[in-house]
Design a protein around this motif. Structure first.
Motif, PDB file in Angstrom:
ATOM      1  N   UNK A  23      39.731  -1.279  -0.758  1.00  0.00           N
ATOM      2  CA  UNK A  23      40.048  -2.674  -1.015  1.00  0.00           C
ATOM      3  C   UNK A  23      39.178  -3.245  -1.997  1.00  0.00           C
ATOM      4  N   UNK A  24      38.358  -2.562  -2.314  1.00  0.00           N
ATOM      5  CA  UNK A  24      37.085  -3.110  -3.430  1.00  0.00           C
ATOM      6  C   UNK A  24      35.737  -4.034  -2.753  1.00  0.00           C
ATOM      7  N   UNK A  25      35.763  -3.942  -1.618  1.00  0.00           N
ATOM      8  CA  UNK A  25      34.914  -4.619  -0.698  1.00  0.00           C
ATOM      9  C   UNK A  25      34.242  -4.085   0.631  1.00  0.00           C
ATOM     10  N   UNK A  26      33.730  -4.746   1.261  1.00  0.00           N
ATOM     11  CA  UNK A  26      33.377  -4.523   2.701  1.00  0.00           C
ATOM     12  C   UNK A  26      32.134  -3.427   2.977  1.00  0.00           C
ATOM     13  N   UNK A  27      31.643  -2.861   1.960  1.00  0.00           N
ATOM     14  CA  UNK A  27      30.344  -2.052   2.223  1.00  0.00           C
ATOM     15  C   UNK A  27      29.241  -2.542   2.918  1.00  0.00           C
ATOM     16  N   UNK A  28      28.712  -3.675   2.062  1.00  0.00           N
ATOM     17  CA  UNK A  28      27.657  -4.358   2.946  1.00  0.00           C
ATOM     18  C   UNK A  28      27.978  -4.873   4.375  1.00  0.00           C
TER      19      UNK A  28
END
Length: 248
Positions: A23-28
């Motif tokens: 999705x390009x996001x969400x790791x943090x």
């Protein structure tokens, strides 16, 4: 950390990498949600710095339109840095619980509303004013909570970028936020040097997970990507909103 905690941290970053690659996001946010039950928010945030930076740089370099994005978003990025330097005093002081809940509820409302309505668009004439304002608020939120999502992600989505271009723009925003957060925590004397080695080790599972997530993204349509992207926002918002309850 003992052996069990190391296994949990490794699995957490692998899962967070899959979400980010797809999705390009969400790791943090994924990592903060899991690690927050084991470690203090400040320690979890410092563990995130290196894998977040590396995966975001990879995300930027893998995209198609870096120079045009830099020309279009440079005022937003500059404001992110300024806001993060101000907001980091809250994270360094350990006072971010209520802010995180509010952000989570905002994210849930935005994702649910967007899933049920037609895509929104920010007119080009408004963007020169909106970009630095969004960047400033994003920086304040980043500094206060260690989460880079609000309001940068909804704003970038409203620019109506193509799938891969949106992912690259997110990578650019998150990279700037990561660097600014590291600098701000260092400025406030809240960046423990002992966390740098575990943070470096977390890069490997994060990159492996990201590669798996990117393979998933290449196999889905733009419409499916949008739905998955918003569903991810919804889940992340729920996690942020209920984090204090889970930790209690």
């Amino acid at each position: 950390m003992d052996q069990n905690e190391l296994i949990i941290v490794t699995a957490t970053f692998f899962l967070a990498g899959i979400v980010k690659g797809a999705t390009g996001m969400g790791l943090p946010t994924v990592a903060m949600g899991v690690l927050g039950s084991l470690l203090s928010p400040l320690t979890a945030a410092t563990l995130l710095l290196v894998p977040s930076f590396v995966t975001n740089v990879w995300q930027i370099l893998a995209g198609p339109r870096l120079r045009p994005l830099l020309r279009r978003l440079w005022t937003m990025m500059a404001a992110v840095v300024f806001g993060t330097l101000i907001g980091a005093s809250l994270l360094a002081g350990g006072d971010q619980g209520h802010t995180t809940v509010a952000l989570g509820l905002t994210l849930v409302a935005y994702a649910a509303y967007t899933l049920l309505t037609a895509p929104k668009r920010v007119p080009p004439a408004v963007q020169p004013i909106a970009s630095p304002l969004v960047g400033l608020v994003t920086g304040l939120v980043t500094g206060a909570t260690g989460v880079f999502v609000i309001p940068a992600v909804p704003y970038l989505q409203a620019l109506q970028l193509e799938k891969d271009e949106l992912v690259q723009a997110l990578g650019l925003s998150f990279t700037v936020s990561t660097i600014a957060l590291a600098a701000a925590l260092g400025l406030y004397g809240a960046l423990p040097a002992g966390n740098l080695v575990p943070s470096l080790l977390a890069v490997v599972p994060a990159l492996l997970g990201m590669a798996a997530g990117q393979a998933i993204r290449r196999r889905i349509s733009a419409a499916a990507f949008r739905r998955g992207f918003l569903a991810c926002l919804l889940l992340l918002g729920c996690e942020m909103a209920f984090r204090p309850l889970l930790a209690a």
